[in-house]
Design a protein around this motif. Structure first.
Motif, PDB file in Angstrom:
ATOM      1  N   ILE A  82     -64.054 -37.320 -19.696  1.00  0.00           N
ATOM      2  CA  ILE A  82     -63.334 -38.445 -19.633  1.00  0.00           C
ATOM      3  C   ILE A  82     -62.339 -38.596 -18.396  1.00  0.00           C
ATOM      4  O   ILE A  82     -61.346 -37.706 -18.612  1.00  0.00           O
ATOM      5  CB  ILE A  82     -61.996 -39.285 -20.962  1.00  0.00           C
ATOM      6  CG1 ILE A  82     -64.032 -39.592 -21.875  1.00  0.00           C
ATOM      7  CG2 ILE A  82     -61.579 -40.135 -20.601  1.00  0.00           C
ATOM      8  CD1 ILE A  82     -62.819 -40.306 -22.914  1.00  0.00           C
ATOM      9  N   VAL A  83     -62.761 -38.303 -17.166  1.00  0.00           N
ATOM     10  CA  VAL A  83     -61.080 -38.778 -16.191  1.00  0.00           C
ATOM     11  C   VAL A  83     -59.925 -39.606 -16.509  1.00  0.00           C
ATOM     12  O   VAL A  83     -60.051 -41.119 -16.274  1.00  0.00           O
ATOM     13  CB  VAL A  83     -61.791 -38.532 -14.837  1.00  0.00           C
ATOM     14  CG1 VAL A  83     -61.414 -38.738 -13.883  1.00  0.00           C
ATOM     15  CG2 VAL A  83     -63.249 -38.166 -14.557  1.00  0.00           C
ATOM     16  N   ALA A  84     -59.309 -39.272 -16.409  1.00  0.00           N
ATOM     17  CA  ALA A  84     -57.620 -39.554 -16.408  1.00  0.00           C
ATOM     18  C   ALA A  84     -56.547 -39.113 -15.773  1.00  0.00           C
ATOM     19  O   ALA A  84     -55.463 -39.207 -16.006  1.00  0.00           O
ATOM     20  CB  ALA A  84     -57.398 -39.705 -18.099  1.00  0.00           C
ATOM     21  N   SER A  85     -56.686 -38.547 -14.262  1.00  0.00           N
ATOM     22  CA  SER A  85     -55.901 -37.045 -14.340  1.00  0.00           C
ATOM     23  C   SER A  85     -55.034 -38.643 -12.672  1.00  0.00           C
ATOM     24  O   SER A  85     -56.134 -39.145 -12.273  1.00  0.00           O
ATOM     25  CB  SER A  85     -56.669 -35.911 -13.345  1.00  0.00           C
ATOM     26  OG  SER A  85     -55.862 -35.812 -12.366  1.00  0.00           O
ATOM     27  N   SER A  86     -54.144 -38.210 -12.082  1.00  0.00           N
ATOM     28  CA  SER A  86     -53.696 -38.905 -11.049  1.00  0.00           C
ATOM     29  C   SER A  86     -54.550 -38.230 -10.350  1.00  0.00           C
ATOM     30  O   SER A  86     -55.322 -37.410  -9.900  1.00  0.00           O
ATOM     31  CB  SER A  86     -52.667 -38.472 -11.029  1.00  0.00           C
ATOM     32  OG  SER A  86     -51.737 -36.780 -10.602  1.00  0.00           O
ATOM     33  N   ALA A  87     -54.702 -38.881  -8.815  1.00  0.00           N
ATOM     34  CA  ALA A  87     -55.408 -39.039  -7.617  1.00  0.00           C
ATOM     35  C   ALA A  87     -54.300 -38.255  -6.511  1.00  0.00           C
ATOM     36  O   ALA A  87     -53.331 -39.331  -6.195  1.00  0.00           O
ATOM     37  CB  ALA A  87     -56.550 -39.928  -7.461  1.00  0.00           C
ATOM     38  N   ASP A  88     -54.820 -37.560  -5.750  1.00  0.00           N
ATOM     39  CA  ASP A  88     -54.135 -37.297  -4.208  1.00  0.00           C
ATOM     40  C   ASP A  88     -54.872 -36.582  -3.343  1.00  0.00           C
ATOM     41  O   ASP A  88     -56.417 -36.821  -3.370  1.00  0.00           O
ATOM     42  CB  ASP A  88     -53.014 -36.712  -3.930  1.00  0.00           C
ATOM     43  CG  ASP A  88     -52.917 -35.304  -4.793  1.00  0.00           C
ATOM     44  OD1 ASP A  88     -54.120 -34.502  -5.054  1.00  0.00           O
ATOM     45  OD2 ASP A  88     -52.082 -34.777  -5.719  1.00  0.00           O
TER      46      ASP A  88
END
Length: 416
Positions: A302-308
């Motif tokens: 499950i991907v729940a990370s912030s993105a940059d």
């Protein structure tokens, strides 16, 4: 009336039109500098919020009536921050706004806010009247571009640096959303522009959506629905699905969303591991040292990370291979985190069991891209958009805007 114009009485005019306490503010006729008290028995005040900001004064702006042959008179019963100031604002027939203080004249300035993305155009109607709102999808004059001091954006939509450069006086970019991968924070910081985002506003709803996708795919809810609607359910064979008890979940990113997902997994009896770029104290879950190890040890990612810009495509083909032919990918974070082409290739080849996605590399995503891809459930980036959440997002946005215009610390700044 007090020295700063504070009213001793809440009544300004009697119903007969005669002046009662407090006395009406002094009025300056055009072409003169002498102040004299002018009784105006027919003026009626209706309190509304102003679209203007006076650096030396902030007060609710009453709706004025025009004098027969002169300027407008605006009076207010709110306190004046400058001691000894005469609280009178006059607007001449030409429209020039001056605020008369005993110490001098203060020019009228505005809180010019530009709504950049039409997708969040509804925000314009929810901002207080103290903001002068412009919309980027409507024609803007050069003067209007120069007057903009704050931008409101959807953080997941690209804000081009070349476009930002067309607004020389912007000092704040306020993201309505929690994600801000569409904003080049470093570019903004180099130009002295601050950036804010929504924090811990919709994480519970996003976690609910993630669990909904997980359960829908694991228990075959979408497939079962199509089976019944198509008339192909004949009862000759029992539909058999996976059980949640067979799952072990790995969460990428243990921020507010990741923690909310983990709590829900535990309530279903599903074990949880996690990975993130930094250790976090006080978490009851084991952190795995790298993404490939995390994917190899579990069957749901499950991907729940912030993105940059630094973590684009961190869910690579290698990570998906480690997840394997029994693995499920759930992405409720940002589409840029997943190598979408590698994902589609592995779904078609059977190297990955399935995927449930609420976010995509390009939004709206091209439906043709997914037409023949098996074992996927797709939703239109709706995980965090609920009727309960939208007012909270707007409220936090307004708090950041008001803090910026008021010279106070921002509520949810993003570090450059």
């Amino acid at each position: 009336m007090h020295a700063c114009g504070r009213a001793k009485s809440s009544s300004i005019l009697s119903r007969r039109g005669r002046i009662s306490r407090p006395q009406v503010s002094r009025l300056e006729r055009p072409g003169t500098t002498r102040k004299r008290a002018v009784p105006y028995p027919r003026i009626i005040f209706a309190s509304v919020q102003s679209r203007y900001d006076f650096p030396c004064l902030a007060f609710p702006r009453p709706r004025p009536q025009r004098l027969p042959d002169g300027p407008l008179l605006i009076a207010s019963a709110s306190p004046c921050p400058e001691r000894g100031a005469t609280r009178t604002k006059t607007v001449s027939p030409s429209g020039d706004g001056l605020f008369r203080h005993s110490a001098g004249v203060c020019k009228m300035t505005t809180k010019k806010v530009l709504i950049v993305h039409e997708q969040i155009g509804f925000v314009a109607d929810r901002l207080p009247a103290t903001f002068d709102v412009l919309k980027a999808w409507e024609p803007l004059t050069p003067a209007e571009r120069d007057s903009v001091t704050a931008m409101v954006v959807s953080g997941d939509i690209q804000l081009q640096n070349t476009y930002l450069s067309e607004f020389p006086n912007v000092g704040l970019i306020a993201c309505l959303t929690s994600g801000y991968d569409g904003v080049d924070v470093s570019f903004a910081a180099d130009r002295g522009i601050k950036v804010t985002r929504a924090v811990e506003v919709n994480h519970e709803d996003v976690a609910d959506h993630a669990m909904g996708l997980l359960i829908a795919w694991t228990r075959g809810l979408v497939t079962g629905d199509k089976l019944v609607h198509s008339g192909k359910w004949n009862g000759a064979a029992k539909v058999v699905t996976r059980s949640l008890s067979e799952l072990s979940v790995e969460i990428v990113g243990m921020g507010a969303i990741g923690k909310a997902v983990a709590r829900r997994c535990l309530s279903f009896g599903v074990p949880v591991l996690w990975w993130g770029p930094r250790e976090k104290d006080g978490l009851p879950f084991r952190r795995v040292p790298d993404l490939e190890t995390l994917a190899h040890e579990n069957n749901v990612l499950i991907v729940a990370s912030s993105a940059d810009r630094s973590n684009r495509h961190m869910i690579s083909g290698k990570v998906l291979d480690a997840l394997g032919p029994d693995g499920l990918l759930v992405n409720v974070a940002r589409g840029s985190l997943v190598d979408e082409s590698a994902l589609i290739e592995r779904l078609r080849s059977g190297k990955l069991a399935g995927a449930t996605l609420d976010v995509f590399e390009q939004e709206p995503t091209d439906p043709a891209r997914w037409r023949d891809v098996p074992n996927v459930i797709l939703t239109p980036h709706s995980a965090g958009a609920t009727r309960a959440v939208l007012p909270k997002l707007v409220k936090q946005l307004i708090s950041n805007l008001e803090a910026y215009f008021g010279g106070r610390d921002l509520l949810t700044p993003i570090a450059a």
